[in-house]
Design a protein around this motif. Sequence first.
Motif, PDB file in Angstrom:
ATOM      1  N   LEU A 266      51.311  27.285  14.958  1.00 19.91           N
ATOM      2  CA  LEU A 266      51.974  28.497  15.458  1.00 19.91           C
ATOM      3  C   LEU A 266      53.141  28.186  16.397  1.00 19.91           C
ATOM      4  O   LEU A 266      53.900  29.081  16.768  1.00 19.91           O
ATOM      5  N   ASP A 267      53.273  26.937  16.800  1.00 19.31           N
ATOM      6  CA  ASP A 267      54.333  26.608  17.772  1.00 19.31           C
ATOM      7  C   ASP A 267      55.722  26.966  17.247  1.00 19.31           C
ATOM      8  O   ASP A 267      56.626  27.255  18.034  1.00 19.31           O
ATOM      9  N   SER A 268      55.884  26.942  15.924  1.00 18.97           N
ATOM     10  CA  SER A 268      57.203  27.265  15.359  1.00 18.97           C
ATOM     11  C   SER A 268      57.301  28.743  14.961  1.00 18.97           C
ATOM     12  O   SER A 268      58.336  29.184  14.463  1.00 18.97           O
ATOM     13  N   ASP A 269      56.246  29.515  15.194  1.00 17.69           N
ATOM     14  CA  ASP A 269      56.292  30.961  14.946  1.00 17.69           C
ATOM     15  C   ASP A 269      57.178  31.586  16.031  1.00 17.69           C
ATOM     16  O   ASP A 269      56.965  31.325  17.218  1.00 17.69           O
ATOM     17  N   PRO A 270      58.177  32.376  15.650  1.00 16.77           N
ATOM     18  CA  PRO A 270      59.068  32.944  16.686  1.00 16.77           C
ATOM     19  C   PRO A 270      58.335  33.807  17.712  1.00 16.77           C
ATOM     20  O   PRO A 270      58.864  34.084  18.789  1.00 16.77           O
ATOM     21  N   ARG A 271      57.131  34.219  17.396  1.00 14.83           N
ATOM     22  CA  ARG A 271      56.365  35.031  18.342  1.00 14.83           C
ATOM     23  C   ARG A 271      55.728  34.187  19.451  1.00 14.83           C
ATOM     24  O   ARG A 271      55.268  34.719  20.454  1.00 14.83           O
ATOM     25  N   ALA A 272      55.693  32.868  19.267  1.00 13.88           N
ATOM     26  CA  ALA A 272      55.064  31.979  20.265  1.00 13.88           C
ATOM     27  C   ALA A 272      55.985  31.817  21.469  1.00 13.88           C
ATOM     28  O   ALA A 272      57.115  31.344  21.330  1.00 13.88           O
ATOM     29  N   LYS A 273      55.518  32.214  22.654  1.00 11.92           N
ATOM     30  CA  LYS A 273      56.369  32.140  23.856  1.00 11.92           C
ATOM     31  C   LYS A 273      55.776  31.230  24.930  1.00 11.92           C
ATOM     32  O   LYS A 273      56.281  31.171  26.044  1.00 11.92           O
ATOM     33  N   TYR A 274      54.698  30.532  24.593  1.00  9.18           N
ATOM     34  CA  TYR A 274      53.976  29.810  25.656  1.00  9.18           C
ATOM     35  C   TYR A 274      54.737  28.639  26.242  1.00  9.18           C
ATOM     36  O   TYR A 274      54.513  28.305  27.402  1.00  9.18           O
ATOM     37  N   PHE A 275      55.626  28.023  25.497  1.00  2.62           N
ATOM     38  CA  PHE A 275      56.404  26.960  26.145  1.00  2.62           C
ATOM     39  C   PHE A 275      57.625  27.531  26.881  1.00  2.62           C
ATOM     40  O   PHE A 275      58.037  26.984  27.900  1.00  2.62           O
ATOM     41  N   ASP A 276      58.133  28.663  26.390  1.00  2.00           N
ATOM     42  CA  ASP A 276      59.214  29.339  27.137  1.00  2.00           C
ATOM     43  C   ASP A 276      58.703  29.773  28.514  1.00  2.00           C
ATOM     44  O   ASP A 276      59.471  29.830  29.485  1.00  2.00           O
ATOM     45  N   GLN A 277      57.427  30.110  28.575  1.00  2.37           N
ATOM     46  CA  GLN A 277      56.844  30.531  29.857  1.00  2.37           C
ATOM     47  C   GLN A 277      57.014  29.475  30.940  1.00  2.37           C
ATOM     48  O   GLN A 277      57.159  29.794  32.111  1.00  2.37           O
ATOM     49  N   VAL A 278      56.950  28.213  30.524  1.00  6.54           N
ATOM     50  CA  VAL A 278      57.050  27.132  31.512  1.00  6.54           C
ATOM     51  C   VAL A 278      58.400  27.208  32.240  1.00  6.54           C
ATOM     52  O   VAL A 278      58.471  27.132  33.468  1.00  6.54           O
ATOM     53  N   GLY A 279      59.471  27.413  31.470  1.00 11.41           N
ATOM     54  CA  GLY A 279      60.804  27.563  32.065  1.00 11.41           C
ATOM     55  C   GLY A 279      60.865  28.806  32.943  1.00 11.41           C
ATOM     56  O   GLY A 279      61.455  28.791  34.030  1.00 11.41           O
ATOM     57  N   ASN A 280      60.241  29.884  32.485  1.00  8.04           N
ATOM     58  CA  ASN A 280      60.220  31.108  33.283  1.00  8.04           C
ATOM     59  C   ASN A 280      59.498  30.881  34.607  1.00  8.04           C
ATOM     60  O   ASN A 280      59.834  31.479  35.629  1.00  8.04           O
ATOM     61  N   GLY A 281      58.516  29.983  34.587  1.00 13.56           N
ATOM     62  CA  GLY A 281      57.766  29.673  35.813  1.00 13.56           C
ATOM     63  C   GLY A 281      58.658  29.080  36.889  1.00 13.56           C
ATOM     64  O   GLY A 281      58.500  29.364  38.079  1.00 13.56           O
ATOM     65  N   VAL A 282      59.602  28.265  36.483  1.00 12.80           N
ATOM     66  CA  VAL A 282      60.492  27.632  37.467  1.00 12.80           C
ATOM     67  C   VAL A 282      61.362  28.695  38.149  1.00 12.80           C
ATOM     68  O   VAL A 282      61.434  28.756  39.380  1.00 12.80           O
ATOM     69  N   VAL A 283      61.965  29.583  37.366  1.00 15.62           N
ATOM     70  CA  VAL A 283      62.856  30.581  37.992  1.00 15.62           C
ATOM     71  C   VAL A 283      62.078  31.598  38.825  1.00 15.62           C
ATOM     72  O   VAL A 283      62.552  32.045  39.876  1.00 15.62           O
ATOM     73  N   VAL A 284      60.871  31.931  38.378  1.00 11.84           N
ATOM     74  CA  VAL A 284      60.050  32.872  39.168  1.00 11.84           C
ATOM     75  C   VAL A 284      59.675  32.224  40.501  1.00 11.84           C
ATOM     76  O   VAL A 284      59.736  32.861  41.559  1.00 11.84           O
ATOM     77  N   ARG A 285      59.355  30.948  40.484  1.00  8.64           N
ATOM     78  CA  ARG A 285      58.983  30.274  41.746  1.00  8.64           C
ATOM     79  C   ARG A 285      60.215  30.050  42.626  1.00  8.64           C
ATOM     80  O   ARG A 285      60.113  30.104  43.852  1.00  8.64           O
ATOM     81  N   MET A 286      61.358  29.832  42.006  1.00  7.71           N
ATOM     82  CA  MET A 286      62.606  29.754  42.800  1.00  7.71           C
ATOM     83  C   MET A 286      62.803  31.080  43.543  1.00  7.71           C
ATOM     84  O   MET A 286      63.096  31.104  44.748  1.00  7.71           O
ATOM     85  N   ALA A 287      62.621  32.174  42.808  1.00  7.33           N
ATOM     86  CA  ALA A 287      62.813  33.506  43.403  1.00  7.33           C
ATOM     87  C   ALA A 287      61.841  33.725  44.561  1.00  7.33           C
ATOM     88  O   ALA A 287      62.216  34.202  45.639  1.00  7.33           O
ATOM     89  N   LEU A 288      60.600  33.342  44.338  1.00  4.16           N
ATOM     90  CA  LEU A 288      59.569  33.565  45.357  1.00  4.16           C
ATOM     91  C   LEU A 288      59.795  32.697  46.597  1.00  4.16           C
ATOM     92  O   LEU A 288      59.680  33.171  47.738  1.00  4.16           O
ATOM     93  N   LEU A 289      60.156  31.437  46.374  1.00  2.00           N
ATOM     94  CA  LEU A 289      60.419  30.546  47.518  1.00  2.00           C
ATOM     95  C   LEU A 289      61.585  31.084  48.340  1.00  2.00           C
ATOM     96  O   LEU A 289      61.538  31.120  49.565  1.00  2.00           O
ATOM     97  N   LYS A 290      62.612  31.538  47.644  1.00  2.00           N
ATOM     98  CA  LYS A 290      63.775  32.092  48.337  1.00  2.00           C
ATOM     99  C   LYS A 290      63.347  33.284  49.197  1.00  2.00           C
ATOM    100  O   LYS A 290      63.694  33.376  50.381  1.00  2.00           O
ATOM    101  N   LYS A 291      62.572  34.170  48.628  1.00  2.00           N
ATOM    102  CA  LYS A 291      62.198  35.394  49.349  1.00  2.00           C
ATOM    103  C   LYS A 291      61.252  35.110  50.512  1.00  2.00           C
ATOM    104  O   LYS A 291      61.428  35.634  51.608  1.00  2.00           O
ATOM    105  N   VAL A 292      60.257  34.273  50.259  1.00  2.00           N
ATOM    106  CA  VAL A 292      59.280  33.970  51.310  1.00  2.00           C
ATOM    107  C   VAL A 292      59.944  33.251  52.485  1.00  2.00           C
ATOM    108  O   VAL A 292      59.588  33.446  53.646  1.00  2.00           O
ATOM    109  N   LEU A 293      60.954  32.439  52.162  1.00  2.00           N
ATOM    110  CA  LEU A 293      61.665  31.730  53.230  1.00  2.00           C
ATOM    111  C   LEU A 293      62.755  32.592  53.870  1.00  2.00           C
ATOM    112  O   LEU A 293      63.460  32.136  54.767  1.00  2.00           O
ATOM    113  N   GLY A 294      62.873  33.804  53.396  1.00  2.00           N
ATOM    114  CA  GLY A 294      63.723  34.785  54.077  1.00  2.00           C
ATOM    115  C   GLY A 294      65.197  34.729  53.738  1.00  2.00           C
ATOM    116  O   GLY A 294      66.034  35.158  54.527  1.00  2.00           O
ATOM    117  N   TYR A 295      65.531  34.243  52.537  1.00  2.00           N
ATOM    118  CA  TYR A 295      66.949  34.191  52.139  1.00  2.00           C
ATOM    119  C   TYR A 295      67.299  35.346  51.214  1.00  2.00           C
ATOM    120  O   TYR A 295      66.442  35.933  50.611  1.00  2.00           O
TER     121      TYR A 295
END
Length: 307
Positions: A278-307
């Motif tokens: 299923l990894d090549s099924d266009p509906r599979a998003k589980y590896f894209d999630q990993v990249g999304n995790g980085v930007v979500v944590r960037m956003a959270l670190l920025k906010k928690v640190l008050g920027y």
Amino acid sequence: MNFKGQHILSTAQFDKEGLLEVFEEAKKMEKVLQDGGSNLLSGKILATLFFEPSTRTRFSFESAMNRLGGRVLSNADMAATSSLKKNESLEDTVKTVSQMADVIAIRHPESHSVEKTSKVSNVPVINAGDGSNQHPTQALLDVYTIWKEKGSIDGLTVGMIGDLKYGRVPHSQCDLLKHFDVKFVFVAPDALKMPNEIVEELRSAGKEVVEGENLSELIEEMDVIGMTRVQKERFESEEESLKYEGIYLLDAKIMDGAKKDAIIVHPLPRVDEISVELDSDPRAKYFDQVGNGVVVRMALLKKVLGY
Ligand code: NCD
């Protein structure tokens, strides 16, 4: 929502407005990444204290901090290599580290342990998974993925499949998704059902919740197919966990019965819940999630640190 200086312990802390604020910030972070990162958090230090195995979550926090120009103090095996070995308490450990870092991400096997340590920390503590209780940043990135892929969350039917009893990720996801007009479909064997108090909370918030065991039948109406692993380390015995080994395997045949525009998400690690075909099924998003995790944590670190 006020994020500056706040501990992030549970998804229950997030109201809808706060959640969308993090998502909008994460979207901006995608652009920051495309532009090669930034120096916004230069001079700031993140400490990652992990008492349980991790591949994605720790690297993702550290990548996020590095991408924003901050620095990282990291210990991937606190249980074996820190002064806890000399019987120092978890609270004293965190109190100590909070003198050396501006924000701390902690993963620990005991439910509510991270919350306890936050009480003695001088700096914001972010829960990177506490036992079977909560994993707020994972749920944030999961719901961000849904928001990004589907354009909106209202009107969706979200399936959660697998170990819904011990899985901290589905627990955290429910807190966030209940802010939207979502129908929940929980698929689990009886012994691994979603805890009753969570189901009751969703129902009293006016949400429709369907519970069942048959994935092939229930998959038809899902817009989001949320797979999870059997949390074998949380069972009373290994023998008990083996009973549920391979209980649900999402493969091409089952996906034939799913909507053409459904998406498959999984916090990973995958063990035997999703066939590699299923990894090549266009509906599979589980590896894209990993990249999304980085930007979500960037956003959270920025906010928690008050920027
Ligand atoms: C999850 C976790 O640790 O709870 N993994 C993760 O953080 N990406 C899910 C799991 O281990 O099954």
